[in-house]
Design an enzyme around this catalytic site. Sequence first.
Site, PDB file in Angstrom:
ATOM      1  N   PRO A   1       0.790  -1.231   0.000  1.00  0.00           N
ATOM      2  CG  PRO A   1      -0.148  -1.122   2.129  1.00  0.00           C
ATOM      3  CD  PRO A   1       0.534  -2.064   1.181  1.00  0.00           C
ATOM      4  CG  ASN A   2      -0.214   4.309   1.345  1.00  0.00           C
ATOM      5  OD1 ASN A   2      -1.191   4.877   0.869  1.00  0.00           O
ATOM      6  ND2 ASN A   2      -0.246   3.719   2.520  1.00  0.00           N
TER       7      ASN A   2
ATOM      8  NE  ARG B   1       4.015   6.524   1.653  1.00  0.00           N
ATOM      9  CZ  ARG B   1       4.315   5.296   2.058  1.00  0.00           C
ATOM     10  NH1 ARG B   1       4.786   4.408   1.198  1.00  0.00           N
ATOM     11  NH2 ARG B   1       4.133   4.951   3.300  1.00  0.00           N
TER      12      ARG B   1
ATOM     13  CE1 TYR C   1       9.052   4.911   2.763  1.00  0.00           C
ATOM     14  CE2 TYR C   1       7.488   6.730   2.797  1.00  0.00           C
ATOM     15  CZ  TYR C   1       7.992   5.566   3.349  1.00  0.00           C
ATOM     16  OH  TYR C   1       7.432   5.054   4.492  1.00  0.00           O
TER      17      TYR C   1
ATOM     18  CG  ASN D   1       8.434  -2.105  -0.095  1.00  0.00           C
ATOM     19  OD1 ASN D   1       7.996  -2.274   1.050  1.00  0.00           O
ATOM     20  ND2 ASN D   1       8.937  -0.955  -0.504  1.00  0.00           N
TER      21      ASN D   1
ATOM     22  CB  ALA E   1       1.784  -0.042   6.267  1.00  0.00           C
TER      23      ALA E   1
ATOM     24  CD  GLU F   1      11.281  -7.530   5.219  1.00  0.00           C
ATOM     25  OE1 GLU F   1      11.989  -8.430   5.729  1.00  0.00           O
ATOM     26  OE2 GLU F   1      10.624  -6.731   5.886  1.00  0.00           O
TER      27      GLU F   1
ATOM     28  CG  HIS G   1      11.464  -2.386   3.907  1.00  0.00           C
ATOM     29  ND1 HIS G   1      10.088  -2.346   3.909  1.00  0.00           N
ATOM     30  CD2 HIS G   1      11.807  -3.553   4.505  1.00  0.00           C
ATOM     31  CE1 HIS G   1       9.624  -3.429   4.493  1.00  0.00           C
ATOM     32  NE2 HIS G   1      10.643  -4.193   4.851  1.00  0.00           N
TER      33      HIS G   1
ATOM     34  CB  SER H   1      12.678   4.160   4.631  1.00  0.00           C
ATOM     35  OG  SER H   1      11.741   3.239   5.153  1.00  0.00           O
TER      36      SER H   1
ATOM     37  NE  ARG I   1      10.424   5.835   8.291  1.00  0.00           N
ATOM     38  CZ  ARG I   1       9.463   5.655   7.390  1.00  0.00           C
ATOM     39  NH1 ARG I   1       9.566   4.674   6.505  1.00  0.00           N
ATOM     40  NH2 ARG I   1       8.407   6.442   7.375  1.00  0.00           N
TER      41      ARG I   1
HETATM   42  C1  DQA Z   1       8.458   0.905   3.474  1.00  0.00           C
HETATM   43  C2  DQA Z   1       8.643   1.055   4.991  1.00  0.00           C
HETATM   44  C3  DQA Z   1       7.332   0.815   5.710  1.00  0.00           C
HETATM   45  O1  DQA Z   1       7.516   0.972   7.126  1.00  0.00           O
HETATM   46  C4  DQA Z   1       6.291   1.810   5.253  1.00  0.00           C
HETATM   47  O2  DQA Z   1       5.034   1.527   5.861  1.00  0.00           O
HETATM   48  C5  DQA Z   1       6.156   1.895   3.777  1.00  0.00           C
HETATM   49  C6  DQA Z   1       7.353   1.800   2.945  1.00  0.00           C
HETATM   50  C7  DQA Z   1       9.749   1.261   2.708  1.00  0.00           C
HETATM   51  O3  DQA Z   1       9.865   0.869   1.548  1.00  0.00           O
HETATM   52  O4  DQA Z   1      10.616   1.962   3.232  1.00  0.00           O
HETATM   53  O5  DQA Z   1       5.079   2.126   3.243  1.00  0.00           O
HETATM   54  O6  DQA Z   1       8.154  -0.449   3.193  1.00  0.00           O
END
Ligand code: DQA
Length: 146
Positions: A11-12, A19, A24, A75, A78, A99, A101, A103, A108
Amino acid sequence: MAKPIYILNGPNLNLLGTREPEIYGSDTLADIETACAGFAKAAGHSTVFKQSNIEGELVDMIQEARKSASALILNPAAYTHTSIAIYDALKTLDIPVIEVHLSQPAKRESFRRRSYVAEAATGTISGFGAKSYELGVQAAINLLKA
Ligand code: DQA
């Protein structure tokens, strides 16, 4: 024909580029898709790249990867920190699972320190912005060669 490397996004991540760019980066998800496809192609692999904001759809995509993918790069955004359904789906796979990410969640908020996905993944790459994905593809290719 070798099976493609699946790259799934939660998501997102469809909003990448606009964003929270200070966290990011400025690359869009389409930019990342193009970079991953090029990187994989140079090593003789094809890719399937998808995104969903919906947990159940991501579970369906992981089940599809179970049959159709040589490796999975994920990825989960959340859902990394909340989803037992995604963890359970990943536990059914017998292919490399990376996996990724953008960030570095460990640096964080404390709620990002827990990754259910890490417990079902072969390995995790985080904190390198869009490059995390390319490193993920590289890791998948190395594992497929081994
Ligand atoms: C994320 C890190 C997650 O904590 C966050 O909710 C995201 C992006 C990242 O790619 O850094 O949506 O997966």
